[in-house]
Design a protein around this motif. Structure first.
Motif, PDB file in Angstrom:
ATOM      1  N   ARG A  28       0.812  -1.118   0.014  1.00 33.23           N
ATOM      2  CA  ARG A  28      -0.109   0.065   0.003  1.00 33.23           C
ATOM      3  C   ARG A  28       0.916   1.234  -0.014  1.00 33.23           C
ATOM      4  NH1 ARG A  28      -5.288   0.490   3.437  1.00 33.23           N
ATOM      5  NH2 ARG A  28      -3.852   0.720   5.472  1.00 33.23           N
ATOM      6  N   LYS A  29       1.897   1.120   0.695  1.00 27.71           N
ATOM      7  CA  LYS A  29       2.608   2.426   0.801  1.00 27.71           C
ATOM      8  C   LYS A  29       3.646   2.441  -0.273  1.00 27.71           C
ATOM      9  CE  LYS A  29       5.721   4.830   4.181  1.00 27.71           C
ATOM     10  NZ  LYS A  29       6.565   5.225   3.111  1.00 27.71           N
ATOM     11  N   PHE A  30       4.232   1.665  -0.802  1.00 26.48           N
ATOM     12  CA  PHE A  30       5.129   1.511  -2.024  1.00 26.48           C
ATOM     13  C   PHE A  30       4.614   1.567  -3.425  1.00 26.48           C
ATOM     14  CE2 PHE A  30       8.146   0.769   1.671  1.00 26.48           C
ATOM     15  CZ  PHE A  30       8.633   1.838   1.718  1.00 26.48           C
TER      16      PHE A  30
ATOM     17  N   LEU B 214      -6.059  -1.567 -13.196  1.00 26.43           N
ATOM     18  CA  LEU B 214      -7.362  -0.643 -13.571  1.00 26.43           C
ATOM     19  C   LEU B 214      -8.296  -1.669 -13.492  1.00 26.43           C
ATOM     20  CD1 LEU B 214      -5.961   1.531 -16.551  1.00 26.43           C
ATOM     21  CD2 LEU B 214      -6.978   2.299 -14.304  1.00 26.43           C
ATOM     22  N   TYR B 215      -8.255  -2.875 -13.921  1.00 28.46           N
ATOM     23  CA  TYR B 215      -9.080  -3.860 -13.954  1.00 28.46           C
ATOM     24  C   TYR B 215      -9.700  -4.086 -12.582  1.00 28.46           C
ATOM     25  CZ  TYR B 215     -11.809  -8.172 -14.904  1.00 28.46           C
ATOM     26  OH  TYR B 215     -12.583  -9.085 -15.014  1.00 28.46           O
ATOM     27  N   VAL B 216      -9.073  -4.252 -11.658  1.00 29.91           N
ATOM     28  CA  VAL B 216      -9.327  -4.800 -10.097  1.00 29.91           C
ATOM     29  C   VAL B 216     -10.091  -3.281  -9.778  1.00 29.91           C
ATOM     30  CG1 VAL B 216      -8.640  -5.062  -7.773  1.00 29.91           C
ATOM     31  CG2 VAL B 216      -7.651  -6.192  -9.584  1.00 29.91           C
ATOM     32  N   ARG B 217      -9.635  -2.199 -10.132  1.00 34.90           N
ATOM     33  CA  ARG B 217     -10.100  -0.876  -9.847  1.00 34.90           C
ATOM     34  C   ARG B 217     -11.719  -0.698 -10.438  1.00 34.90           C
ATOM     35  NH1 ARG B 217      -8.179   4.990 -11.149  1.00 34.90           N
ATOM     36  NH2 ARG B 217      -9.557   4.212 -12.851  1.00 34.90           N
ATOM     37  N   ASP B 218     -11.717  -0.936 -11.553  1.00 33.62           N
ATOM     38  CA  ASP B 218     -12.963  -0.363 -12.409  1.00 33.62           C
ATOM     39  C   ASP B 218     -13.881  -1.731 -12.498  1.00 33.62           C
ATOM     40  OD1 ASP B 218     -11.741   1.921 -12.692  1.00 33.62           O
ATOM     41  OD2 ASP B 218     -10.943   1.626 -14.598  1.00 33.62           O
ATOM     42  N   GLU B 219     -13.428  -2.796 -12.460  1.00 30.82           N
ATOM     43  CA  GLU B 219     -14.492  -3.902 -12.853  1.00 30.82           C
ATOM     44  C   GLU B 219     -14.825  -4.516 -11.178  1.00 30.82           C
ATOM     45  OE1 GLU B 219     -15.969  -4.461 -15.537  1.00 30.82           O
ATOM     46  OE2 GLU B 219     -14.609  -2.578 -16.505  1.00 30.82           O
ATOM     47  N   TYR B 233     -10.348   0.288   0.573  1.00 30.20           N
ATOM     48  CA  TYR B 233     -10.153  -1.056   0.334  1.00 30.20           C
ATOM     49  C   TYR B 233      -9.230  -1.473  -0.690  1.00 30.20           C
ATOM     50  CZ  TYR B 233     -14.051  -0.995   3.460  1.00 30.20           C
ATOM     51  OH  TYR B 233     -14.959  -0.376   4.551  1.00 30.20           O
ATOM     52  N   MET B 234      -8.911  -0.573  -1.640  1.00 34.20           N
ATOM     53  CA  MET B 234      -8.022  -1.001  -2.563  1.00 34.20           C
ATOM     54  C   MET B 234      -6.614  -1.619  -2.406  1.00 34.20           C
ATOM     55  SD  MET B 234      -9.644  -0.544  -5.287  1.00 34.20           S
ATOM     56  CE  MET B 234      -8.389  -0.403  -6.688  1.00 34.20           C
ATOM     57  N   GLY B 235      -6.174  -1.240  -1.267  1.00 37.31           N
ATOM     58  CA  GLY B 235      -4.861  -1.919  -0.816  1.00 37.31           C
ATOM     59  C   GLY B 235      -4.883  -3.331  -0.458  1.00 37.31           C
ATOM     60  N   PHE B 241      -5.765 -10.016  -4.628  1.00 38.06           N
ATOM     61  CA  PHE B 241      -5.917 -10.371  -5.810  1.00 38.06           C
ATOM     62  C   PHE B 241      -4.528 -10.841  -6.688  1.00 38.06           C
ATOM     63  CE2 PHE B 241      -5.738  -9.596 -10.508  1.00 38.06           C
ATOM     64  CZ  PHE B 241      -6.785 -10.221 -10.939  1.00 38.06           C
ATOM     65  N   PHE B 242      -3.655  -9.940  -6.493  1.00 35.91           N
ATOM     66  CA  PHE B 242      -2.495 -10.190  -7.234  1.00 35.91           C
ATOM     67  C   PHE B 242      -1.485 -11.285  -6.358  1.00 35.91           C
ATOM     68  CE2 PHE B 242      -3.028  -6.256  -9.069  1.00 35.91           C
ATOM     69  CZ  PHE B 242      -2.844  -6.534 -10.379  1.00 35.91           C
TER      70      PHE B 242
END
Lengths: 166, 396
Positions: A28-30, B214-219, B233-235, B241-242
């Motif tokens: 998250r940070k990097f 972008l896919y994870v964010r937008d879809e 929650y993106m972090g 996911f990855f």
């Protein structure tokens, strides 16, 4: 099921929890924060550029409309000026013509007057000359007639004849 | 709604095929090598040392394996079981007849009245007793037991050793794989993050990673959690996911990692997801669980326990889905590889190899799709659960 429970390892669980949690914070940070903010920035930039392009287009349209308007105005003004000039020209021409006519008329009438006066003088002169000439002629004729005795008698006769008739 | 989900599925497929074609070139040719690895690898099986005679199936398998080739159905089963389980060292391949193993040992960390640290090479693949920190330990079926100096193990009626087990915090094969994955993620996404300093368009590996982010964010995140709250929650979502995807892919390489097909791993991720969902839950969320609005009181009373069960089944389904899919994939690939040995008589060597190769490549390609799909589904469902927890019910 028994096998699954047997496979469950608290040591591995501990490591997964630690590694995953640490990974979330480090990434998250990097990674995620800079990546997402860069993406946002880029998207905002793109949006901004699009908006700016749209604005520029609108402005250009306005400008074009303005230009058109100004051009039309200029054209109208030119037309007006030309019309005015034409009118002025016509006016000037008409005035000049009028003036010229008046002047000519004046000159003609003056000339006519002069001619009439000259004519009158000429006629008077002629009359005088004719009278003079007539007297002269008559003098000469009389002289001629009276130089001869016979002729004087004939004349007297004639005159007497006329006088008698009267 | 239908069209939306259809397009979502379509997008998933497109991305999956993209990743599939990307990796297919490097993965597929490795299959034959993998076959041989696994064949030989088996002889390093720690089961083999279970010298105590017993009627237990495991022990019988182990006994049959000892020193021979893996060519019977039971041996193949035992071998697949062994591969699917975690282990204390990384064995790339072994020569069973000579008893040599090629690979590398990993640190063994035990908590047994104090921290004891050693190397897994001391166990000699379960064949000998290791002396770590003054105590004697022995490896049996991938687990460390405390023994006496001779390594005596006593068994109960189910053939489980009754010896004391120290708390095993060893860097096992799975922990090692997770560390490698974490490092790869850090390198990959760190370089992507740094790349933005040089310009808005990423270069190199970032070109491949950026569309996925972008896919994870937008879809995944935005449609499920909502435009206003997804960012928090993106972090978690990107990491999970990855992490899952890369571990799935790592499981397809001949190194033989099976992290995402491990129930402990999926249970931990599901538990973390569960905790995040519960701590994100707003008043409406809890109200919908304990006192469902808009239904008669008797229904409220009936619904509360059902909703409470739902609370637990959600992470449970997360855990089982990932575990079962990946385990099944590994089992099928290995089973197909085993065709060479099991059907040698009916198909012949060439026939067996060709059948195994064609099916193996085919299944491996499907596994590439599954690797992405399971990462996607886990992330999707996690964000869906978070979305349900943070949803604002304006109509109440």
């Amino acid at each position: 099921m028994e096998k699954l429970i047997n496979d469950f390892s608290f040591g591995l669980f501990f490591w997964v929890a630690i590694i995953f949690t640490v990974l979330i914070f480090i990434l998250r940070k990097f990674a995620w924060k800079p990546i997402l903010s860069s993406l946002d920035e880029r998207e905002e930039g793109i949006q901004g550029a699009l908006d700016a392009a749209e604005n520029a287009k609108k402005e250009l349209e306005n400008l074009q409309a303005d230009n058109e308007r100004i051009l039309n105005e200029a054209r109208a003004e030119r037309d007006g000026l030309l019309k005015e000039a034409r009118e002025m020209k016509a006016n000037i021409l008409a005035k000049a013509e009028e003036e010229a006519t008046v002047q000519t008329d004046k000159m003609i009438s003056k000339a006519k007057e002069v001619i009439a006066a000259e004519k009158k003088a000429a006629v008077a002169d002629l009359k005088n000359q004719v009278a003079g000439l007539s007297v002269e002629i008559a003098e000469k004729v009389v002289k001629n007639e009276l130089s001869d005795k016979d002729k004087q008698l004939a004349l007297v006769e004639t005159l007497l004849k006329d006088a008698t008739l009267n | 709604m239908g069209a939306q989900s259809l397009s979502k599925i379509f997008a998933t497929l497109v991305v999956s095929f993209f990743s599939l074609t990307l990796f297919a070139g490097t993965e597929a040719p490795e299959n034959p090598i993998q076959h041989h690895d696994h064949k030989d690898d088996h002889h390093g099986d720690p089961h083999a040392h279970a010298a105590t005679p017993s009627s237990n199936l495991h022990a019988k398998d182990a006994h049959a394996n000892h020193g021979g080739a893996v060519d019977t159905k039971e041996e193949v089963d035992a071998y697949i079981q062994h591969h699917l389980a975690d282990s204390h060292d990384v064995v790339l391949w072994s020569d069973g007849e000579k008893g040599t193993h090629v690979g590398f040992p990993l640190p063994v960390i035990l908590w047994d009245g104090g921290l004891k640290v050693g190397m897994s090479s001391q166990f000699h693949h379960g064949e000998s007793v290791a002396t770590i920190g003054g105590n004697h330990y022995k490896l049996f079926h991938g687990k460390v037991y405390k023994t006496d100096a001779k390594g005596t193990l006593s068994y109960d009626e189910h053939h489980h050793p009754t010896n004391e087990k120290p708390f095993d915090l060893s860097i096992t094969k799975n922990v090692f794989a997770m560390l490698v994955t974490g490092l790869l993620l850090l390198l990959g996404f760190g370089s992507l993050a740094k790349g933005y300093k040089n310009g808005p368009i990423p270069k190199g590996i970032g070109r491949f990673l950026e569309p996925l982010v972008l896919y994870v964010r937008d879809e995944i995140a935005k449609p499920n959690i909502g435009e206003r709250k997804y960012r928090k929650y993106m972090g978690f979502l990107l990491t999970i996911f990855f992490f899952i995807w890369l571990l799935n892919l790592l499981g397809l390489t001949p190194f033989g990692f099976n992290v995402t097909g491990n129930i402990t791993f999926t249970a931990c991720l599901a538990l973390i997801t569960f905790l995040i969902v519960q701590f994100s839950g707003n008043k409406d969320y809890w109200k919908h669980i304990f006192w469902m609005p808009g239904v008669p009181v008797p229904m409220k009373i009936i619904l509360a326990p059902i909703e409470l069960i739902g609370l637990v089944t959600k992470p449970f389904s997360l855990m089982v889905r990932l575990f079962a899919n990946i385990t099944a994939g590994h089992s099928v690939v290995m089973g197909i590889i085993a065709v060479i040995y099991l059907m040698k008589d009916s198909l012949g060597l060439v026939g067996g190899i060709s059948v195994s190769m064609i099916l193996g490549i085919f299944i491996n390609l499907i596994e590439l799709l599954v690797a992405f799909l399971q990462a996607y589904i886990f992330t999707m469902l996690a964000s869906l659960f978070i979305g349900m927890a943070v949803e604002e019910h304006d109509h109440h």
